[in-house]
Scaffold this motif. Structure first.
Motif, PDB file in Angstrom:
ATOM      1  N   GLU A 177       0.828  -1.210   0.000  1.00  0.00           N
ATOM      2  CA  GLU A 177       0.000   0.000   0.000  1.00  0.00           C
ATOM      3  C   GLU A 177       0.860   1.257   0.000  1.00  0.00           C
ATOM      4  N   ILE A 178       2.021   1.210   0.679  1.00  0.00           N
ATOM      5  CA  ILE A 178       2.938   2.352   0.666  1.00  0.00           C
ATOM      6  C   ILE A 178       3.656   2.427  -0.671  1.00  0.00           C
ATOM      7  N   LEU A 179       4.025   1.284  -1.217  1.00  0.00           N
ATOM      8  CA  LEU A 179       4.656   1.233  -2.532  1.00  0.00           C
ATOM      9  C   LEU A 179       3.749   1.869  -3.580  1.00  0.00           C
ATOM     10  N   LEU A 180       2.484   1.508  -3.550  1.00  0.00           N
ATOM     11  CA  LEU A 180       1.521   2.068  -4.494  1.00  0.00           C
ATOM     12  C   LEU A 180       1.367   3.577  -4.286  1.00  0.00           C
ATOM     13  N   LYS A 181       1.364   4.010  -3.041  1.00  0.00           N
ATOM     14  CA  LYS A 181       1.233   5.440  -2.738  1.00  0.00           C
ATOM     15  C   LYS A 181       2.417   6.230  -3.289  1.00  0.00           C
ATOM     16  N   GLU A 182       3.616   5.695  -3.147  1.00  0.00           N
ATOM     17  CA  GLU A 182       4.798   6.392  -3.663  1.00  0.00           C
ATOM     18  C   GLU A 182       4.793   6.425  -5.190  1.00  0.00           C
ATOM     19  N   ARG A 183       4.324   5.349  -5.801  1.00  0.00           N
ATOM     20  CA  ARG A 183       4.214   5.334  -7.260  1.00  0.00           C
ATOM     21  C   ARG A 183       3.221   6.400  -7.732  1.00  0.00           C
ATOM     22  N   GLU A 184       2.099   6.506  -7.058  1.00  0.00           N
ATOM     23  CA  GLU A 184       1.093   7.507  -7.425  1.00  0.00           C
ATOM     24  C   GLU A 184       1.620   8.925  -7.247  1.00  0.00           C
ATOM     25  N   ARG A 185       2.458   9.141  -6.234  1.00  0.00           N
ATOM     26  CA  ARG A 185       3.067  10.456  -6.047  1.00  0.00           C
ATOM     27  C   ARG A 185       3.917  10.835  -7.249  1.00  0.00           C
ATOM     28  N   MET A 186       4.702   9.880  -7.744  1.00  0.00           N
ATOM     29  CA  MET A 186       5.539  10.164  -8.904  1.00  0.00           C
ATOM     30  C   MET A 186       4.695  10.403 -10.159  1.00  0.00           C
ATOM     31  N   VAL A 187       3.669   9.584 -10.354  1.00  0.00           N
ATOM     32  CA  VAL A 187       2.776   9.769 -11.506  1.00  0.00           C
ATOM     33  C   VAL A 187       2.158  11.160 -11.488  1.00  0.00           C
ATOM     34  N   ARG A 223       6.992  -9.687  -6.082  1.00  0.00           N
ATOM     35  CA  ARG A 223       5.534  -9.886  -6.047  1.00  0.00           C
ATOM     36  C   ARG A 223       4.832  -8.547  -5.822  1.00  0.00           C
ATOM     37  N   ASN A 224       5.348  -7.775  -4.865  1.00  0.00           N
ATOM     38  CA  ASN A 224       4.732  -6.482  -4.568  1.00  0.00           C
ATOM     39  C   ASN A 224       4.839  -5.517  -5.749  1.00  0.00           C
ATOM     40  N   LEU A 225       5.967  -5.540  -6.441  1.00  0.00           N
ATOM     41  CA  LEU A 225       6.122  -4.679  -7.615  1.00  0.00           C
ATOM     42  C   LEU A 225       5.112  -5.037  -8.700  1.00  0.00           C
ATOM     43  N   ALA A 226       4.935  -6.325  -8.931  1.00  0.00           N
ATOM     44  CA  ALA A 226       3.966  -6.762  -9.937  1.00  0.00           C
ATOM     45  C   ALA A 226       2.549  -6.363  -9.541  1.00  0.00           C
ATOM     46  N   ASP A 227       2.244  -6.481  -8.269  1.00  0.00           N
ATOM     47  CA  ASP A 227       0.896  -6.146  -7.788  1.00  0.00           C
ATOM     48  C   ASP A 227       0.608  -4.658  -7.875  1.00  0.00           C
ATOM     49  N   THR A 228       1.651  -3.827  -7.877  1.00  0.00           N
ATOM     50  CA  THR A 228       1.455  -2.373  -7.925  1.00  0.00           C
ATOM     51  C   THR A 228       1.812  -1.795  -9.290  1.00  0.00           C
ATOM     52  N   GLU A 229       1.840  -2.644 -10.305  1.00  0.00           N
ATOM     53  CA  GLU A 229       1.946  -2.251 -11.713  1.00  0.00           C
ATOM     54  C   GLU A 229       3.319  -1.726 -12.124  1.00  0.00           C
ATOM     55  N   PHE A 230       4.350  -2.053 -11.377  1.00  0.00           N
ATOM     56  CA  PHE A 230       5.708  -1.816 -11.865  1.00  0.00           C
ATOM     57  C   PHE A 230       6.062  -2.916 -12.864  1.00  0.00           C
ATOM     58  N   LYS A 231       7.039  -2.622 -13.728  1.00  0.00           N
ATOM     59  CA  LYS A 231       7.434  -3.583 -14.759  1.00  0.00           C
ATOM     60  C   LYS A 231       8.915  -3.967 -14.697  1.00  0.00           C
ATOM     61  N   GLU A 232       9.755  -3.083 -14.135  1.00  0.00           N
ATOM     62  CA  GLU A 232      11.204  -3.320 -14.160  1.00  0.00           C
ATOM     63  C   GLU A 232      11.827  -2.959 -12.816  1.00  0.00           C
ATOM     64  N   ASP A 233      12.914  -3.667 -12.480  1.00  0.00           N
ATOM     65  CA  ASP A 233      13.627  -3.404 -11.234  1.00  0.00           C
ATOM     66  C   ASP A 233      15.122  -3.280 -11.484  1.00  0.00           C
TER      67      ASP A 233
END
Length: 423
Positions: free
Chosen positions: A285-295, A319-329
């Protein structure tokens, strides 16, 4: 086309065949478990079994790709014309099971074994088989695949391989965009008092000059980097920290207007994405929040990720990256040691050994991190870097380096080192 025979189409086998034969070699393949179909075919053929079927290229099956779960494995590392290998079979055109050995390194099998045996001790470079057997600094999987390609070419001269190109990939992580600027009155006063009471006069003087506008912030090297990128036609990736302020993550607030402006500005000249905070690594949930901040800041899709402080819990992070719509690490690597943590300089999809499935995250393995240069950067160090770059070029792979404004700011020659690494 290459026809591949296997006794069983296991998930592991299908995964590694797709990566090696399709992704790395650029071949069209068909996989069959039908022995009669394989024998009657006139195509170029490879069998993966306990014994050869006919006159095809043969790889003796070690067994790892047909297993499930994680089993303790004792590795015996041997040499093949100067190249280390393990899972020896001593039968076939290759002296070992290249598919199982590659899978072992790419899936990070040894890290699962380590965490089961030592759950409280992070996996470090010195724990790896590559470090212990002196092949950490070479992209061993890519070298193995190059030899497989040569064997296939000798056996089937008409087989067509897709060409690959080597590339130099520059990554800049920004956990702290500025050393002194834009941090608010309270943080600035507290830092000044710390310098005063610890008698750090030069730092106190620099703090005063920067905050009063008499001197540029030491970390503010962005214009110089942009000039270098434009001159050399580079398109690097910047990872900015957007997590909440805490003990582990002490960057600028994601609401800071100057910080937002810097991120937007850099997005005009580079790929910009997320440097994940300490809490984001384990909390989707925090990962997704940080991604949304950047978007919301750059108004563009955000697909790339790198973990601050190089935290890499496997397989949970992917797993968490995939669930929050990231594609690359870009976290795969050792900040303490140069080389290839997963044994490759080719991007690859990650395989989850717990669930026995491929995760839709492309892993980019970096070879150089600025912390390796922090204490010592001699002529021997630069030669070591040049040697690693040469190895990646020989197998048409990616040489990925990670720098930071903090490192680049400390002495004038560090920008020159950065340029030398990325030229």
């Amino acid at each position: 086309m290459l026809l591949i025979y296997t006794e069983k189409k296991s998930p592991r086998f299908m995964y590694i065949c797709q990566h090696i034969f399709v992704k790395m070699l650029g071949l069209r393949i068909e996989i069959t478990t039908d022995l009669e179909t394989f024998v009657r075919s006139d195509e170029s053929k490879l069998s993966y079994a306990k014994s050869p079927i006919g006159n095809e290229l043969f790889i003796k099956n070690f067994g790892l790709l047909y297993e499930k779960g994680i089993q303790s494995i004792e590795l015996l590392v041997e040499q093949w014309d100067g190249v280390p290998y393990f899972f020896a079979t001593k039968k076939g055109q290759l002296p070992f099971d290249i598919l199982s050995a590659s899978f072992y390194l790419l899936s990070r099998y040894e890290e699962y074994l380590h965490h089961e045996a030592h759950p409280t001790i992070p996996f470090s470079a010195t724990h790896s088989v590559a470090y212990q057997h002196h092949f950490l600094e070479i992209p061993i999987v890519d070298i193995w695949v190059a030899r497989l390609r040569k064997a296939l070419q000798e056996k089937y001269p008409m087989l067509e391989f897709a060409p690959r190109e080597s590339s130099i990939v520059s990554v800049v992580e920004v956990p702290k965009a500025f050393k002194y600027k834009h941090k608010g009155i309270l943080r600035t006063i507290l830092r000044g008092l710390t310098y005063l009471f610890t008698l750090q006069w030069s730092q106190l003087s620099q703090l005063f000059r920067v905050t009063t506008g008499l001197e540029k912030d030491p970390y503010d090297l962005y214009e110089a980097l942009i000039a270098y990128f434009q001159e050399h036609k580079r398109y690097p990736t910047f990872f900015f920290l957007l997590g909440d302020y805490n003990y582990y993550d002490r960057g600028l607030s994601y609401n800071n207007l100057k910080y937002k402006h810097l991120i937007k500005y850099m997005a005009d000249y580079a790929i910009v994405s997320i440097l994940g905070s300490h809490d984001a690594i384990s909390q989707p949930e925090i990962l997704l929040k940080e991604r949304e901040r950047m978007v919301n800041i750059i108004n563009r899709p955000v697909r790339r990720f790198r973990a601050n402080n190089n935290l890499l819990p496997l397989p949970e992070l992917y797993r968490n990256l995939a669930d929050t719509e990231f594609k690359e690490d870009y976290t795969m690597g050792f900040p303490s040691h140069m080389g290839f943590r997963s044994g490759t300089c080719t991007p690859y999809a990650f395989y989850d050994l717990r669930l026995e499935v491929q995760i839709p995250i492309i892993v980019h393995t970096y070879a150089l991190h600025w912390q390796q240069l922090e204490k010592c950067c001699t002529k021997e160090t630069l030669y070591q870097i040049a040697t690693i770059k040469r190895h990646t070029q020989e197998v048409a792979g990616d040489f990925i380096s990670i720098f930071s404004p903090e490192y680049l700011s400390k002495t004038p020659n560090r920008i020159a080192i950065y340029k030398k690494v990325n030229d």
